[in-house]
Design a protein around this motif. Structure first.
Motif, PDB file in Angstrom:
ATOM      1  N   ASP A 100       9.795   5.470  -4.984  1.00  0.00           N
ATOM      2  CA  ASP A 100      10.897   6.439  -5.000  1.00  0.00           C
ATOM      3  C   ASP A 100      10.760   7.452  -3.875  1.00  0.00           C
ATOM      4  OD1 ASP A 100       9.091   8.435  -5.757  1.00  0.00           O
ATOM      5  OD2 ASP A 100       9.651   8.373  -7.881  1.00  0.00           O
ATOM      6  N   GLU A 136       6.296   7.977  -5.278  1.00  0.00           N
ATOM      7  CA  GLU A 136       5.709   7.429  -6.495  1.00  0.00           C
ATOM      8  C   GLU A 136       6.208   6.005  -6.743  1.00  0.00           C
ATOM      9  OE1 GLU A 136       6.289   9.911  -9.868  1.00  0.00           O
ATOM     10  OE2 GLU A 136       5.571  11.729  -8.863  1.00  0.00           O
ATOM     11  N   GLN A 139       7.547   3.110  -8.919  1.00  0.00           N
ATOM     12  CA  GLN A 139       8.297   2.888 -10.153  1.00  0.00           C
ATOM     13  C   GLN A 139       8.340   1.387 -10.444  1.00  0.00           C
ATOM     14  OE1 GLN A 139       9.340   5.419 -11.963  1.00  0.00           O
ATOM     15  NE2 GLN A 139       8.850   6.996 -10.423  1.00  0.00           N
ATOM     16  N   ASN A 192      10.608  -1.513 -12.629  1.00  0.00           N
ATOM     17  CA  ASN A 192      11.726  -1.934 -13.479  1.00  0.00           C
ATOM     18  C   ASN A 192      11.598  -3.416 -13.784  1.00  0.00           C
ATOM     19  OD1 ASN A 192      13.124   0.524 -11.816  1.00  0.00           O
ATOM     20  ND2 ASN A 192      14.022   0.295 -13.849  1.00  0.00           N
TER      21      ASN A 192
END
Length: 447
Positions: free
Chosen positions: A67, A71, A73, A75
């Protein structure tokens, strides 16, 4: 017959527990198709519908991305390849926090029938991720899309599976997805639809689902010697489908009085004309604002927070937002207020109870698998243009779209007209969609 349908559903429920949306879609089809199968010796005893409700392939994968704060992420990505009996898998990608296996299987199952109805050689599929594009920067969305495609590319191709856009996946996301596919495969092929005009896209594709929904309503109204002109129209949603449904209604002389999003709906008694719609398009597509802003721009309109637009008096209702947005109480209000026609622009936006109310009142009701097939139909036309390395004009594509929607309507009349003259468009769409796929499956054997 009820026992046969229930026995079938018990088996499907046992295999697909905790998947309510998928089970709802299967139930709706089973109730009309199983009696038809039982009446046709060619299909009876072949378990064709049981084979159709089982995906040929269900793929899940991890999508890690970085992001804007640096950081990592994570999904979850999906692709449901439901049925390829009549052509390569075809269906959209949805990026939304609510995405899960149940929703994508329901969408993929509906897509099989929808694509069959277009008469174009396309199987059914669907995919996406629980990633939420809202509030993300362009760079964050690009990084996510590139990561998503770095896995999905293994499972798709112009003769295998051709994804498109859906909720949360517009031209921006399609561009990023195609860019990564082109890089890792080192080829320029029509593997995605909804592309930009300068790199393989088709004219009318952004408008097609909304336009098609209105064209189908127009065909239904014609059976009652009615037209869209002069009618008051309530539309839910304010995204791509709702915007272009509104545009086509305005062009045909109707008056659009509502649009909505997840925060509520606006009611404009004076009507949303082309100038006001242009503002909505800028608000939703460029500024990415909320529909409540419309009230500030046009104070004569009123915003109803947390409510859906089905309480607004109208002649025609076009649910263009999301699944199960219109329930039985909404249906009763629409009927009480004089609504004569409902044409679904979203996928399964009406609950089974709402559909039962529409049928009981004998109003015109079109299920999404028929009335919103214009989007995938034009995707099919884009695939054809990509194969030919050729582009049709806007008018040519629009004429082909109108013809396809007219042909779908004729198929619904063929299979859905009852002895008393009432047309059950749900039954007509389900059976017409089933027949083409079933015939192909029988011809190809048990595969």
């Amino acid at each position: 017959m009820k026992d046969k349908i229930e026995t079938f559903m018990e088996e499907v429920r046992a295999r697909n527990t905790h998947e309510p949306e998928f089970l709802q879609a299967v139930q709706e089809v089973a109730e009309t198709v199983i009696p038809f199968i039982a009446s046709q010796e060619i299909y009876d005893g072949k378990n064709i519908l049981l084979r159709m409700v089982e995906p040929e392939r269900a793929i899940t994968f991890r999508v890690p991305w970085v992001d804007g704060r640096g950081e990592i992420q994570v999904n979850r990505g999906y692709r449901i390849q439901m049925n390829s009996a009549i052509g390569p898998y075809k269906g959209g990608l949805r990026f939304h926090p609510t995405v899960n296996m149940s929703i994508l299987k329901f969408l993929a199952f509906e897509q099989v029938f929808k694509n069959s109805l277009t008469t174009l050689p396309m199987g059914g599929g669907k995919g996406g991720s629980d990633f939420d594009p809202k509030g993300k920067s362009d760079n964050e969305i690009m990084r996510f899309c590139h990561s998503f495609m770095s896995e999905l590319y293994r499972h798709i191709g112009p003769n295998t599976d051709v994804p498109a856009g859906d909720i949360g996946v517009g031209s921006r996301e399609i561009g990023y997805l195609f860019g990564m596919y082109r890089k890792v495969k080192n080829e320029f092929t029509g593997v995605l639809t909804g592309k930009g005009l300068s790199w393989g896209g088709s004219l009318i594709r952004p408008e097609a689902t909304g336009y098609g929904t209105v064209y189908f309503a127009q065909s239904m109204l014609a059976t009652k010697k009615e037209t869209v002109k002069g009618k008051t129209v309530a539309i839910s949603g304010s995204g791509n489908v709702a915007q272009y449904a509104a545009e086509k209604v305005i062009q045909l002389g109707g008056k659009v009085v509502t649009l909505s999003d997840s925060s509520g709906y606006i009611y404009d008694q004076d009507g949303i004309d082309q100038e006001k719609l242009k503002y909505v398009m800028h608000l939703k597509n460029v500024v990415r604002g909320r529909i409540r802003e419309y009230e500030k721009k046009y104070p004569s309109a009123k915003f109803y927070e947390g409510q859906t637009p089905w309480e607004a008096p109208c002649d025609i209702a076009l649910p263009c937002a999301t699944q199960n947005e219109l329930n039985d109480e909404d249906a009763k209000v629409l009927i009480k207020n004089g609504c004569i026609c409902v044409s679904e622009g979203a996928n399964m936006p009406s609950t089974p109870e709402a559909i039962a109310e529409f049928h009981k009142a004998k109003i015109l009701f079109a299920p999404g698998k028929a009335s919103n097939a214009g989007g995938v139909a034009t995707s099919g036309l884009e695939m054809t243009q990509n194969s030919l390395r050729f582009n049709w004009t806007r008018d040519e594509v629009d004429q082909k779209l109108q013809q396809i929607m007219s042909n779908i309507h004729k198929s619904c009349l063929e299979y859905g007209t009852e002895d008393n003259g009432y047309v059950d468009y749900v039954k007509g769409a389900n059976i017409a969609g089933f027949v083409k796929v079933a015939d192909a499956m029988l011809a190809q054997g048990v595969v």
